[in-house]
Design a protein around this motif. Sequence first.
Motif, PDB file in Angstrom:
ATOM      1  N   ASP A 285       0.828  -1.211   0.000  1.00  0.00           N
ATOM      2  CA  ASP A 285       0.000   0.000   0.000  1.00  0.00           C
ATOM      3  C   ASP A 285       0.856   1.252   0.000  1.00  0.00           C
ATOM      4  OD1 ASP A 285      -2.365  -1.325  -0.176  1.00  0.00           O
ATOM      5  OD2 ASP A 285      -2.531  -1.595   1.995  1.00  0.00           O
ATOM      6  N   GLY A 286       1.953   1.176   0.712  1.00  0.00           N
ATOM      7  CA  GLY A 286       2.865   2.317   0.728  1.00  0.00           C
ATOM      8  C   GLY A 286       3.376   2.613  -0.669  1.00  0.00           C
ATOM      9  N   MET A 289       0.752   4.280  -2.692  1.00  0.00           N
ATOM     10  CA  MET A 289       0.611   5.680  -2.302  1.00  0.00           C
ATOM     11  C   MET A 289       1.742   6.514  -2.891  1.00  0.00           C
ATOM     12  SD  MET A 289      -1.380   7.669  -0.888  1.00  0.00           S
ATOM     13  CE  MET A 289      -1.036   9.373  -1.254  1.00  0.00           C
ATOM     14  N   MET A 290       2.947   5.942  -2.872  1.00  0.00           N
ATOM     15  CA  MET A 290       4.072   6.703  -3.413  1.00  0.00           C
ATOM     16  C   MET A 290       3.909   6.914  -4.912  1.00  0.00           C
ATOM     17  SD  MET A 290       7.508   5.813  -1.394  1.00  0.00           S
ATOM     18  CE  MET A 290       7.348   4.256  -0.645  1.00  0.00           C
ATOM     19  N   ARG A 291       3.364   5.915  -5.602  1.00  0.00           N
ATOM     20  CA  ARG A 291       3.093   6.076  -7.032  1.00  0.00           C
ATOM     21  C   ARG A 291       2.144   7.246  -7.210  1.00  0.00           C
ATOM     22  NH1 ARG A 291       5.357   4.803 -10.864  1.00  0.00           N
ATOM     23  NH2 ARG A 291       3.766   3.891 -12.204  1.00  0.00           N
ATOM     24  N   CYS A 292       1.157   7.270  -6.319  1.00  0.00           N
ATOM     25  CA  CYS A 292       0.142   8.296  -6.368  1.00  0.00           C
ATOM     26  C   CYS A 292       0.762   9.676  -6.163  1.00  0.00           C
ATOM     27  CB  CYS A 292      -0.846   7.981  -5.259  1.00  0.00           C
ATOM     28  SG  CYS A 292      -2.416   8.696  -5.465  1.00  0.00           S
ATOM     29  N   LEU A 293       1.780   9.734  -5.316  1.00  0.00           N
ATOM     30  CA  LEU A 293       2.431  11.006  -5.027  1.00  0.00           C
ATOM     31  C   LEU A 293       3.489  11.356  -6.054  1.00  0.00           C
ATOM     32  CD1 LEU A 293       2.889  10.703  -1.169  1.00  0.00           C
ATOM     33  CD2 LEU A 293       1.208  12.059  -2.412  1.00  0.00           C
ATOM     34  N   GLY A 294       3.571  10.567  -7.099  1.00  0.00           N
ATOM     35  CA  GLY A 294       4.477  10.961  -8.170  1.00  0.00           C
ATOM     36  C   GLY A 294       5.768  10.180  -8.258  1.00  0.00           C
ATOM     37  N   ALA A 295       5.897   9.102  -7.466  1.00  0.00           N
ATOM     38  CA  ALA A 295       7.121   8.309  -7.549  1.00  0.00           C
ATOM     39  C   ALA A 295       7.115   7.471  -8.819  1.00  0.00           C
ATOM     40  CB  ALA A 295       7.251   7.400  -6.334  1.00  0.00           C
ATOM     41  N   ALA A 296       8.218   7.474  -9.526  1.00  0.00           N
ATOM     42  CA  ALA A 296       8.319   6.622 -10.710  1.00  0.00           C
ATOM     43  C   ALA A 296       8.551   5.191 -10.265  1.00  0.00           C
ATOM     44  CB  ALA A 296       9.474   7.091 -11.588  1.00  0.00           C
ATOM     45  N   GLN A 297       8.342   4.242 -11.176  1.00  0.00           N
ATOM     46  CA  GLN A 297       8.552   2.834 -10.836  1.00  0.00           C
ATOM     47  C   GLN A 297       9.984   2.606 -10.350  1.00  0.00           C
ATOM     48  OE1 GLN A 297       7.203   0.818 -14.434  1.00  0.00           O
ATOM     49  NE2 GLN A 297       5.362   0.197 -13.324  1.00  0.00           N
ATOM     50  N   ASP A 299      11.760   4.697  -8.769  1.00  0.00           N
ATOM     51  CA  ASP A 299      11.883   5.200  -7.398  1.00  0.00           C
ATOM     52  C   ASP A 299      11.416   4.143  -6.404  1.00  0.00           C
ATOM     53  OD1 ASP A 299      12.793   7.742  -8.158  1.00  0.00           O
ATOM     54  OD2 ASP A 299      10.745   8.431  -8.515  1.00  0.00           O
ATOM     55  N   THR A 377      -1.461   1.763  -8.991  1.00  0.00           N
ATOM     56  CA  THR A 377      -1.740   2.960  -8.209  1.00  0.00           C
ATOM     57  C   THR A 377      -3.166   2.941  -7.672  1.00  0.00           C
ATOM     58  OG1 THR A 377      -0.439   3.936  -9.940  1.00  0.00           O
ATOM     59  CG2 THR A 377      -1.314   5.418  -8.302  1.00  0.00           C
ATOM     60  N   VAL A 380      -4.787   2.670  -3.999  1.00  0.00           N
ATOM     61  CA  VAL A 380      -5.110   3.679  -2.985  1.00  0.00           C
ATOM     62  C   VAL A 380      -6.619   3.904  -2.912  1.00  0.00           C
ATOM     63  CG1 VAL A 380      -2.897   4.863  -3.112  1.00  0.00           C
ATOM     64  CG2 VAL A 380      -4.771   5.585  -4.592  1.00  0.00           C
TER      65      VAL A 380
ATOM     66  N   ASP B  94       5.023   5.981 -15.692  1.00  0.00           N
ATOM     67  CA  ASP B  94       5.941   6.886 -15.003  1.00  0.00           C
ATOM     68  C   ASP B  94       5.702   8.338 -15.387  1.00  0.00           C
ATOM     69  OD1 ASP B  94       7.141   5.095 -13.381  1.00  0.00           O
ATOM     70  OD2 ASP B  94       8.910   4.771 -14.640  1.00  0.00           O
ATOM     71  N   ALA B  97       2.950   9.381 -13.320  1.00  0.00           N
ATOM     72  CA  ALA B  97       3.393   9.563 -11.940  1.00  0.00           C
ATOM     73  C   ALA B  97       4.081  10.926 -11.792  1.00  0.00           C
ATOM     74  CB  ALA B  97       4.343   8.445 -11.531  1.00  0.00           C
ATOM     75  N   GLN B 112      -4.254   6.855   3.987  1.00  0.00           N
ATOM     76  CA  GLN B 112      -3.124   6.359   3.200  1.00  0.00           C
ATOM     77  C   GLN B 112      -1.808   7.024   3.575  1.00  0.00           C
ATOM     78  OE1 GLN B 112      -3.319   3.833   1.297  1.00  0.00           O
ATOM     79  NE2 GLN B 112      -5.352   3.691   0.410  1.00  0.00           N
ATOM     80  N   LEU B 114       1.912   6.560   5.162  1.00  0.00           N
ATOM     81  CA  LEU B 114       2.816   5.418   5.277  1.00  0.00           C
ATOM     82  C   LEU B 114       3.117   5.190   6.752  1.00  0.00           C
ATOM     83  CD1 LEU B 114       5.344   5.685   2.346  1.00  0.00           C
ATOM     84  CD2 LEU B 114       2.985   4.927   2.417  1.00  0.00           C
TER      85      LEU B 114
END
Lengths: 829, 238
Positions: A285-286, A289-297, A299, A377, A380, B94, B97, B112, B114
Amino acid sequence: MKNLPIALRMLRRNAHAGEARVLAAALFVAVAAVTTVGFFADRVRGALDQQANELLGGDLVVISDHPVPRPFVERAAAEGLATASTTTFPSMVAGSAGTSLAEIKAVSRAFPLRGRLRVAGPAAGADREAEGSPAPGTVWVAGPLVSRIGAAEGQAIRVGNATLAVAAVITREPDSVLDYFGIAPRVLMNEADLAATGLVQVGSRVTWRLLVAGDAKAVARYDEAMRPLLARGERIEGVRDSRSEVRVSLERAQRFLGLASLLSVVLASVAVALAARRFSIRQTDGAAMMRCLGAAQADIFAINAWQFVLLAAAGCAAGTAAGYGAQAVLAQWLTGFFSVALPAPGWRPAVQGAVIGMVLVLGFTLPPLLRLRNVPTLRVLRSDVAVAEPSSLVAYALGLGTLSALIVWQAGDLRLGAMSLGGFAAALGVAAAAGYALIRGLARLRAGASGPWRYGLANLRRRTGSSLVQVMALGVGIMAMLLLTLVRTDLIVKWQKSMPADMPNRFAINIQGDQLPLVKAYFAELGLATPDLYPMVRGRLVAIGDRPVSPASYEDQRARRLVEREFNLSWARDLRPDNRIVAGAWWNPRADDPQFSVEEGIAKTLSIRVGDTLAWDVGGTRFSARVTSLRKVEWDSFKANFFVIASPGLLERHPASWITSFHLPSGREEVVNRLVERFPNVSVIDLTAIMGQVKRISDQVSRAVEFVFLFAIAAGLVVLFAAITSTQDERVFEGAVMRTLGASRRQMVLTQLSEFLAIGLLAGMVAAAGAVGLALVLSERVLGVPYEFNWVVPVAGLLAGGAGVAIAGLLGTRRAVDSPPLAAIRALG
Amino acid sequence: MNAIRETQDDGALPAVQPVIVRAEGLTKQVSTPDHELTIVRGATFQVAAGESVAIVGASGSGKSTLLGLLAGLDVPTAGRVWIDGEELFAQDEDGRARLRGRLVGFVFQSFQLLPALTALENVMLPLELAGLADASARASRVLGQVGLADRLGHYPRQLSGGEQQRVAVARAFATEPKLLFADEPTGNLDSATGAQVIELLFAMNRERGTTLVLVTHDEALARRCDRRIAISAGVVEA
Ligand SMILES: Nc1ncnc2c1ncn2[C@@H]1O[C@H](COP(=O)(O)OP(=O)(O)O)[C@@H](O)[C@H]1O
Ligand SMILES: [Mg+2]
């Protein structure tokens, strides 16, 4: 790099919260096991080498038919190596009661460099370790001389022109026990008296030796530097160049230790894979969420990979430290076990442990990492969106590949590595297929099962993938445990039994043809078993095919040495049961064309193939015949064996003597004297010292292996724990839901029980089959003892699997049954 | 900003207003064992910059699915979406993202956060992912704005639901996104706490001129928005 701080921060909490603890623990135990094995094996190997060196008298010996040239001594000094010199030659010695041929050895003060001589105390009291070597003016003599020439302590004997006082009686001489054909009894004297004897002259049969010992690296450098400088009549021997018995023991030792560490590596990989998977599931889930916040794969991959790497680094460091500690404790426990002090471990096992830890982590966390990378993603918004599982076989290919490489590397022996690898691969393949079929089959049974059992089996099927992983992981763990406990004991006992108690401990040589019936009758008279007598003719190999043979035609030192010397040729009509044909075929006893059968090792060294024609020179007569078979010989059986055997009719007309080996029960040593009195030309050689050495080495090895296996069992337990906890969260959650729906405690326990029992039994089957298969391969191929099926193995496998997993599983998921449902649900939320 | 809001009443946007979200024929189908299920059918609409829009509908009507499509969290079966002029589904995962990291903030019903990170670290996360240097300072400033200046070092488990949602709001605004998506942000909160969070959301929306797209089935909440988009059985009613 921006991901490292994030990873660090996440790891701090993850490690604290416990998600990563399983992974770290798995890695810790894995690396601790590997490095304990590594450090300890390093030290044991060092000690074994040292002990083997004792047999040689030094780490390396330069042997020459003329005084060892100065450069050999100078280079040793330059490398900081200790040296000692010996000069040996046969000579008559005279005492008050007679004369005898003796093998004189004049030694320098430093002799022996490795090991100690043992001498009998005053008036033949209990023997003790000797201090150094004889002082100038004195000699130490071998037992037989005492009565033969009157050379008891305090008496004087003449050696050439010198008169020397007997100061001690030698009971064990470390560096000569393997020289079966050193016929005459030993007289050990000081080098300082050599000139006075006047015996060392041009043309006398003298061998000069320079013994070299010291730091292993310096010895290796010395070896490398000096070998190319060897002139005619000179050679260098290390422990590996000589003495097939010791080499066999050493190789066997290294295989055993290699095998032990190999199992730790396999177990480690299973534990790491399970732990990493659980870790990644917790991070799902983390990651979304990070994908959702803009993290690339990339990352997501990096953030989690960093965490694994950091965990691995911590686990490796702690594991290495623990491994170092454990081996120190172990070494303590073995104090007094080795005759030499255990050398300090090298740094290499630490690096090896670190590399293995990292490789395991990277190899077996890759699938979970790829899985995290692919987390949709959308999770979430909808937690039920499934994560695409990378095809586990493909994803684990890297891990399996690295593991395979590791196994081969750890085994340090391509053949053993490849064999174990093939075994594991086959076992896992079969296990996976069988496991899959069984899970499906069991699931089908569920219609007929009652309530909780039906749910349990349904769970098993619903989780086919993870059930399969558990069955296989547990299967490997239990298989290792079976191998380590039952099979190991089985194999070691059998291996030790393969060295029988009535193994020959004496050689009688130089028996003449006309004495054969008399000797046989006399053995019977003495109450000894009728000996097998083998004829022996000494001959020089002159040509293989149309290639003339000379030392110069071989690169290999051992080959050079072999062709320099005379061979002991024998003849036989029938193949002895303790020899095995590995190529070609043994001759038909009625065939009259002359043929040779050659031992496979020497055939390899001298490049002799079936079909080659060997030409020999025996006492000036030349003859030749074709090689029609290669034989495997068990050198450590202490029976008289021959590199080259001829078919009947070829050698009979040459002067031959006969040789036999026999077992002399302890307490009957007087028999030897009577035998020698009755047949004065016969010499009897005592093998007990070398046998004692070989047995001690093998005892030490099995002790070491036992300890090392204890560690692997610990690793197996971690695997068990990791496997059971890998589905714990899911079970706790399901348990909570069932509770909410009104399931009774009993129903829940039964549901869990049925699933664990099924997994355990399947794992047990897989484990038993694997253990039996591996034991078969190990015993037949590695140890060379026939395998007997032991039904205890499968029974123990099923019991360990079924009962063990059920109990451990219920304990592990107690939380699922016992905690109030809401708490359980919330704890996971 | 006010100028834009004044033009809301008839629901039609003058062409001159900058459009931040544009959906065209957005459709999502999933296969179920027995048939194809259409969750969102041909949704076409626009959201102007600075606007606050409520997506309303009964439970199961497809609100979350629509929101997910607008944010590029899921891929539509058909249709297109533009965010700030960039076509969302012309890019790869990406790319989407990165676009989210740059332009979009989120608040979810289930927070959500972390669990491995403290409140401060959770808010820092999107800033760090975007590679911003003063992540820590900015994050603590925003946390101060949502009234959690004294809870920076606390982990989500140590915070109440309302506090967690405030952290989530801070995280959503930390990158100063042009667009904020919220999916039932008060769904898991009691009404008083929910109201507080809503106040916060609207206050920050006002202060920063962020466009707010909010999914809710709460009528009162929907009324506070400039505009509503009603969805029923996957069909957007204008
Ligand atoms: N991947 C999917 N597979 C099957 N059904 C889905 C999927 N995603 C959503 N649905 C269904 O589509 C409908 C709309 O879901 P959702 O968008 O979450 O509704 P809302 O948020 O309005 O309550 C629901 O009936 C839901 O079960
Ligand atoms: Mg919804």
